[in-house]
Design an enzyme around this catalytic site. Structure first.
Site, PDB file in Angstrom:
ATOM      1  N   ALA A   1      -3.886  19.113   2.028  1.00 47.75           N
ATOM      2  CA  ALA A   1      -5.238  19.440   2.049  1.00 47.75           C
ATOM      3  C   ALA A   1      -5.409  20.313   0.804  1.00 47.75           C
ATOM      4  O   ALA A   1      -6.044  20.839   0.728  1.00 47.75           O
ATOM      5  CB  ALA A   1      -6.128  20.138   3.244  1.00 47.75           C
TER       6      ALA A   1
ATOM      7  N   ASN B   1      -3.748  11.875   5.515  1.00 47.17           N
ATOM      8  CA  ASN B   1      -4.861  11.762   4.038  1.00 47.17           C
ATOM      9  C   ASN B   1      -3.308  12.079   2.743  1.00 47.17           C
ATOM     10  O   ASN B   1      -3.539  11.105   2.141  1.00 47.17           O
ATOM     11  CB  ASN B   1      -5.882  12.962   3.814  1.00 47.17           C
ATOM     12  CG  ASN B   1      -6.093  12.717   1.720  1.00 47.17           C
ATOM     13  OD1 ASN B   1      -6.579  12.145   0.778  1.00 47.17           O
ATOM     14  ND2 ASN B   1      -5.645  14.074   2.020  1.00 47.17           N
TER      15      ASN B   1
ATOM     16  N   TYR C   1       2.470   0.824  -3.684  1.00 42.89           N
ATOM     17  CA  TYR C   1       1.548   1.620  -3.193  1.00 42.89           C
ATOM     18  C   TYR C   1       0.632   0.665  -1.907  1.00 42.89           C
ATOM     19  O   TYR C   1      -0.006   1.654  -1.702  1.00 42.89           O
ATOM     20  CB  TYR C   1       0.486   2.176  -4.368  1.00 42.89           C
ATOM     21  CG  TYR C   1      -0.217   2.972  -4.013  1.00 42.89           C
ATOM     22  CD1 TYR C   1       0.014   4.356  -3.599  1.00 42.89           C
ATOM     23  CD2 TYR C   1      -1.644   2.703  -3.962  1.00 42.89           C
ATOM     24  CE1 TYR C   1      -1.364   4.744  -3.559  1.00 42.89           C
ATOM     25  CE2 TYR C   1      -3.025   3.446  -3.906  1.00 42.89           C
ATOM     26  CZ  TYR C   1      -2.755   4.432  -3.701  1.00 42.89           C
ATOM     27  OH  TYR C   1      -3.422   5.653  -3.467  1.00 42.89           O
TER      28      TYR C   1
ATOM     29  N   ALA D   1       1.370  -2.306  -0.231  1.00 42.65           N
ATOM     30  CA  ALA D   1       1.499  -2.250   0.204  1.00 42.65           C
ATOM     31  C   ALA D   1       1.358  -1.375   1.503  1.00 42.65           C
ATOM     32  O   ALA D   1       0.809  -1.833   3.111  1.00 42.65           O
ATOM     33  CB  ALA D   1       3.349  -2.765   0.258  1.00 42.65           C
TER      34      ALA D   1
ATOM     35  N   LYS E   1      -1.112   1.246   1.591  1.00 39.90           N
ATOM     36  CA  LYS E   1      -2.378   1.216   2.018  1.00 39.90           C
ATOM     37  C   LYS E   1      -3.235  -0.147   2.763  1.00 39.90           C
ATOM     38  O   LYS E   1      -3.517   0.097   3.376  1.00 39.90           O
ATOM     39  CB  LYS E   1      -3.082   1.778   0.815  1.00 39.90           C
ATOM     40  CG  LYS E   1      -3.173   2.409  -0.103  1.00 39.90           C
ATOM     41  CD  LYS E   1      -3.131   3.813   0.663  1.00 39.90           C
ATOM     42  CE  LYS E   1      -3.196   5.537   0.222  1.00 39.90           C
ATOM     43  NZ  LYS E   1      -3.159   6.603   1.162  1.00 39.90           N
TER      44      LYS E   1
ATOM     45  N   ILE F   1     -10.232   7.884  -8.281  1.00 36.48           N
ATOM     46  CA  ILE F   1     -10.982   8.860  -7.929  1.00 36.48           C
ATOM     47  C   ILE F   1      -9.922  10.252  -9.074  1.00 36.48           C
ATOM     48  O   ILE F   1      -9.089  10.467  -8.501  1.00 36.48           O
ATOM     49  CB  ILE F   1     -10.463   9.635  -6.249  1.00 36.48           C
ATOM     50  CG1 ILE F   1     -11.272   8.396  -5.379  1.00 36.48           C
ATOM     51  CG2 ILE F   1     -11.974  10.819  -6.358  1.00 36.48           C
ATOM     52  CD1 ILE F   1     -12.464   8.359  -5.615  1.00 36.48           C
TER      53      ILE F   1
HETATM   54  P1  NAP Z   1      -3.230  14.624  -4.871  1.00 34.00           P
HETATM   55  O1  NAP Z   1      -4.216  15.225  -5.483  1.00 34.00           O
HETATM   56  O2  NAP Z   1      -1.920  14.286  -5.618  1.00 34.00           O
HETATM   57  O3  NAP Z   1      -2.568  15.238  -3.735  1.00 34.00           O
HETATM   58  C1  NAP Z   1      -2.092  15.062  -2.717  1.00 34.00           C
HETATM   59  C2  NAP Z   1      -1.842  15.791  -1.678  1.00 34.00           C
HETATM   60  O4  NAP Z   1      -1.168  15.709  -0.457  1.00 34.00           O
HETATM   61  C3  NAP Z   1      -1.514  16.978  -2.083  1.00 34.00           C
HETATM   62  O5  NAP Z   1      -2.069  17.916  -1.102  1.00 34.00           O
HETATM   63  C4  NAP Z   1      -0.156  17.339  -1.536  1.00 34.00           C
HETATM   64  O6  NAP Z   1      -0.011  18.719  -1.031  1.00 34.00           O
HETATM   65  C5  NAP Z   1      -0.156  16.393  -0.596  1.00 34.00           C
HETATM   66  N1  NAP Z   1       1.143  16.033   0.100  1.00 34.00           N
HETATM   67  C6  NAP Z   1       2.138  15.349  -0.521  1.00 34.00           C
HETATM   68  N2  NAP Z   1       3.166  14.618   0.277  1.00 34.00           N
HETATM   69  C7  NAP Z   1       2.913  15.141   1.207  1.00 34.00           C
HETATM   70  C8  NAP Z   1       3.746  15.264   2.284  1.00 34.00           C
HETATM   71  N3  NAP Z   1       4.365  14.930   2.302  1.00 34.00           N
HETATM   72  N4  NAP Z   1       3.645  16.184   3.425  1.00 34.00           N
HETATM   73  C9  NAP Z   1       2.265  16.750   3.052  1.00 34.00           C
HETATM   74  N5  NAP Z   1       1.572  17.234   2.563  1.00 34.00           N
HETATM   75  C10 NAP Z   1       1.743  15.795   1.370  1.00 34.00           C
HETATM   76  O7  NAP Z   1      -3.791  12.958  -4.236  1.00 34.00           O
HETATM   77  P2  NAP Z   1      -5.347  12.685  -3.911  1.00 34.00           P
HETATM   78  O8  NAP Z   1      -5.187  11.905  -4.849  1.00 34.00           O
HETATM   79  O9  NAP Z   1      -6.479  13.404  -3.664  1.00 34.00           O
HETATM   80  O10 NAP Z   1      -4.654  11.287  -2.695  1.00 34.00           O
HETATM   81  C11 NAP Z   1      -5.456  11.503  -0.994  1.00 34.00           C
HETATM   82  C12 NAP Z   1      -5.087  10.382  -0.920  1.00 34.00           C
HETATM   83  O11 NAP Z   1      -5.927   9.422  -1.357  1.00 34.00           O
HETATM   84  C13 NAP Z   1      -3.772   9.294  -1.168  1.00 34.00           C
HETATM   85  O12 NAP Z   1      -3.323   9.250   0.680  1.00 34.00           O
HETATM   86  C14 NAP Z   1      -4.028   8.307  -1.869  1.00 34.00           C
HETATM   87  O13 NAP Z   1      -3.031   7.741  -1.795  1.00 34.00           O
HETATM   88  C15 NAP Z   1      -5.489   8.454  -1.692  1.00 34.00           C
HETATM   89  N6  NAP Z   1      -6.253   8.180  -2.778  1.00 34.00           N
HETATM   90  C16 NAP Z   1      -6.693   8.221  -3.487  1.00 34.00           C
HETATM   91  C17 NAP Z   1      -6.887   7.905  -5.360  1.00 34.00           C
HETATM   92  C18 NAP Z   1      -7.241   8.538  -6.077  1.00 34.00           C
HETATM   93  O14 NAP Z   1      -7.376   7.443  -7.266  1.00 34.00           O
HETATM   94  N7  NAP Z   1      -6.513   9.347  -6.922  1.00 34.00           N
HETATM   95  C19 NAP Z   1      -7.624   6.506  -4.990  1.00 34.00           C
HETATM   96  C20 NAP Z   1      -7.543   6.183  -3.495  1.00 34.00           C
HETATM   97  C21 NAP Z   1      -6.825   6.564  -2.095  1.00 34.00           C
HETATM   98  P3  NAP Z   1       1.783  19.913  -2.390  1.00 34.00           P
HETATM   99  O15 NAP Z   1      -0.039  20.314  -2.878  1.00 34.00           O
HETATM  100  O16 NAP Z   1       1.903  20.923  -1.145  1.00 34.00           O
HETATM  101  O17 NAP Z   1       2.365  19.253  -2.583  1.00 34.00           O
END
Ligand code: NAP
Length: 242
Positions: free
Chosen positions: A8, A85, A150, A152, A154, A183
């Site tokens: 978060a 998330n 990725y 797989a 999801k 996103i």
């Molecule tokens: P993001 O901007 O890269 O942020 C990732 C977040 O996850 C950061 O807060 C990070 O913490 C945290 N994180 C990563 N590894 C972690 C771990 N091992 N333990 C605890 N926290 C961890 O990603 P996002 O785009 O917001 O994506 C969030 C979710 O949405 C993911 O599951 C992703 O697969 C899904 N999603 C994203 C998209 C897209 O287009 N962006 C589309 C579909 C689904 P730090 O800041 O401390 O590193």
């Protein structure tokens, strides 16, 4: 009401944490490394008049997750909503996938979700009420070249959502997922600009989504209006998968 949002400190997780606070939740803000960004989210939530605290824990690490849940219990005394998330993407075509990256993706995107769901369900069962919301991806249902690992992970999230929903329904706990399309967060930074233009052309709505779009759906699933909905994967992708 108390919500835990994993990952978060940035992006979708950050937007979910703040949205849930706007809906009256106190929020446990989990993150992996970025102390300053997590502190900013806590302060944003406090400005909204809700309680918040940051919990640094790698969700792939079972012991770290169990310690985090103990600390959340001490700080908040209850847990009503888990937003699973925290996730990573590391695109590679099949022959380029390396073992370290493969393990990291499986550990965070699958094991991490199970670790948190297990610990959360244990807390929620005693109250016979709770909601688990898993952040999946449209890549779980749509083949995107280079996203074998990725997608797989999801796909696994979608399957776990259905199974856990069935297992936990008699305990008063619902389990649903959201499957966002593209996103605009830091996760998309790795995509080259020409690829982005190509992807936009494939989206009927003609633009990428933003983190707030996902947070709105998550907050809706968390609301009592969705108490009878479980085991579902809600796709929000501007029509990309149609
Ligand atoms: P993001 O901007 O890269 O942020 C990732 C977040 O996850 C950061 O807060 C990070 O913490 C945290 N994180 C990563 N590894 C972690 C771990 N091992 N333990 C605890 N926290 C961890 O990603 P996002 O785009 O917001 O994506 C969030 C979710 O949405 C993911 O599951 C992703 O697969 C899904 N999603 C994203 C998209 C897209 O287009 N962006 C589309 C579909 C689904 P730090 O800041 O401390 O590193």
């Amino acid at each position: 009401m108390v919500a835990l949002v994993t990952g978060a400190s940035r992006g979708i997780g950050r937007a979910c944490a703040i949205k849930l606070a706007e809906h009256g939740y106190d929020v446990a803000v989990n993150y992996n490394s970025n102390d300053a960004k997590a502190a900013e989210v806590v302060s944003e939530i406090e400005k909204l008049g809700q309680k918040a605290a940051a919990f640094k824990a790698n969700t792939a690490d079972l012991k770290a997750v169990q310690d985090m849940f103990r600390e959340i219990q001490k700080t908040f005394g209850q847990l009503d909503v888990l937003v699973n998330n925290a996730g990573v993407v590391d695109d590679a075509y099949l022959l380029m996938i390396n073992e370290d990256s493969l393990s990291r993706s499986l550990d965070i995107n699958i094991k991490g979700y199970f670790h948190c769901a297990q610990a959360a369900a244990l807390k929620m069962m005693s109250k016979k009420h709770g909601k688990i919301i898993n952040v999946s991806s449209v890549s779980s249902i749509l083949a995107v070249e280079g996203q074998g690992v990725y997608s797989a992970t999801k796909g696994a999230v979608n399957s776990m959502t259905a199974t856990l929903a069935k297992e936990l329904a008699p305990r008063g706990i619902t389990v649903n997922a959201v499957a966002p399309g593209f996103i605009e967060t830091e996760m998309m930074d790795a995509i080259p600009e020409e690829k982005k233009s190509e992807y936009i052309k494939a989206i009927p709505m003609g633009h990428f989504g933003n983190a707030e779009d996902v947070a709105n759906v998550v907050a809706t699933l968390a609301s009592p209006a969705f108490d009878y909905v479980t085991g579902q994967v809600i796709v929000l992708d501007g029509g990309l998968s149609l």
